[in-house]
Scaffold this motif. Structure first.
Motif, PDB file in Angstrom:
ATOM      1  N   LYS A  72      44.606  41.508  40.925  1.00 15.61           N
ATOM      2  CA  LYS A  72      45.931  41.606  41.540  1.00 15.61           C
ATOM      3  C   LYS A  72      45.806  41.603  43.050  1.00 15.61           C
ATOM      4  O   LYS A  72      44.748  41.896  43.600  1.00 15.61           O
ATOM      5  N   SER A  73      46.935  41.301  43.709  1.00 16.92           N
ATOM      6  CA  SER A  73      46.963  41.441  45.158  1.00 16.92           C
ATOM      7  C   SER A  73      47.021  42.935  45.488  1.00 16.92           C
ATOM      8  O   SER A  73      47.341  43.764  44.623  1.00 16.92           O
ATOM      9  N   ILE A  74      46.743  43.257  46.729  1.00 12.53           N
ATOM     10  CA  ILE A  74      46.850  44.659  47.149  1.00 12.53           C
ATOM     11  C   ILE A  74      48.277  45.151  46.931  1.00 12.53           C
ATOM     12  O   ILE A  74      48.491  46.268  46.445  1.00 12.53           O
ATOM     13  N   ASN A  75      49.287  44.345  47.272  1.00 12.78           N
ATOM     14  CA  ASN A  75      50.682  44.747  47.076  1.00 12.78           C
ATOM     15  C   ASN A  75      50.981  45.018  45.610  1.00 12.78           C
ATOM     16  O   ASN A  75      51.625  46.021  45.278  1.00 12.78           O
ATOM     17  N   GLN A  76      50.566  44.130  44.721  1.00 13.93           N
ATOM     18  CA  GLN A  76      50.806  44.341  43.281  1.00 13.93           C
ATOM     19  C   GLN A  76      50.115  45.605  42.803  1.00 13.93           C
ATOM     20  O   GLN A  76      50.709  46.423  42.096  1.00 13.93           O
ATOM     21  N   TRP A  77      48.852  45.756  43.163  1.00 16.35           N
ATOM     22  CA  TRP A  77      48.082  46.913  42.723  1.00 16.35           C
ATOM     23  C   TRP A  77      48.696  48.209  43.258  1.00 16.35           C
ATOM     24  O   TRP A  77      48.887  49.175  42.518  1.00 16.35           O
ATOM     25  N   ALA A  78      49.036  48.227  44.555  1.00  9.74           N
ATOM     26  CA  ALA A  78      49.606  49.435  45.163  1.00  9.74           C
ATOM     27  C   ALA A  78      50.965  49.755  44.551  1.00  9.74           C
ATOM     28  O   ALA A  78      51.269  50.923  44.269  1.00  9.74           O
TER      29      ALA A  78
END
Length: 110
Positions: free
Chosen positions: A94-100
């Motif tokens: 995942k992207s950092i945004n998705q993961w966060a």
């Protein structure tokens, strides 16, 4: 548990034993909007009426109403935490945004 929402505004509702009714407050804005009711239907109606009154009052005064949170969140973290987050996101595909977003949603139990 999802909050009660209306026109993109959210409410926190609690029961007041002292007043023997439900007491609510719009959250996520600077202005204070509160309301109360004796049942779920009454508190929902009072919430909607309070939001409508707030928006109408802002229009009459020529002031922009406070908007609920935009969904953009800026965080400052140490480089080590940033690296660990990036690695965790990459491992999960995942992207950092998705993961966060997923991690914060789980932590907030939204």
């Amino acid at each position: 548990m999802k909050p009660m929402t209306y026109k993109n505004y959210s409410a926190r509702i609690e029961y007041s034993d002292e007043d023997q009714c439900f007491v609510g407050r719009v959250v996520g804005i600077r202005d204070i909007i509160s309301f109360h009711g004796d049942s779920v239907d009454e508190i929902r109606q009072a919430f909607q009426e309070a939001v409508d009154f707030y928006l109408e009052t802002c229009t009459q005064r020529g002031e922009p109403p406070n908007k609920p949170y935009s969904g953009n969140l800026m965080l400052r973290v140490s480089p080590e935490v940033h690296a660990a987050v990036a690695a965790a996101a990459e491992v999960s595909g995942k992207s950092i945004n998705q993961w966060a977003s997923e991690t914060l949603s789980k932590a907030a139990q939204y």
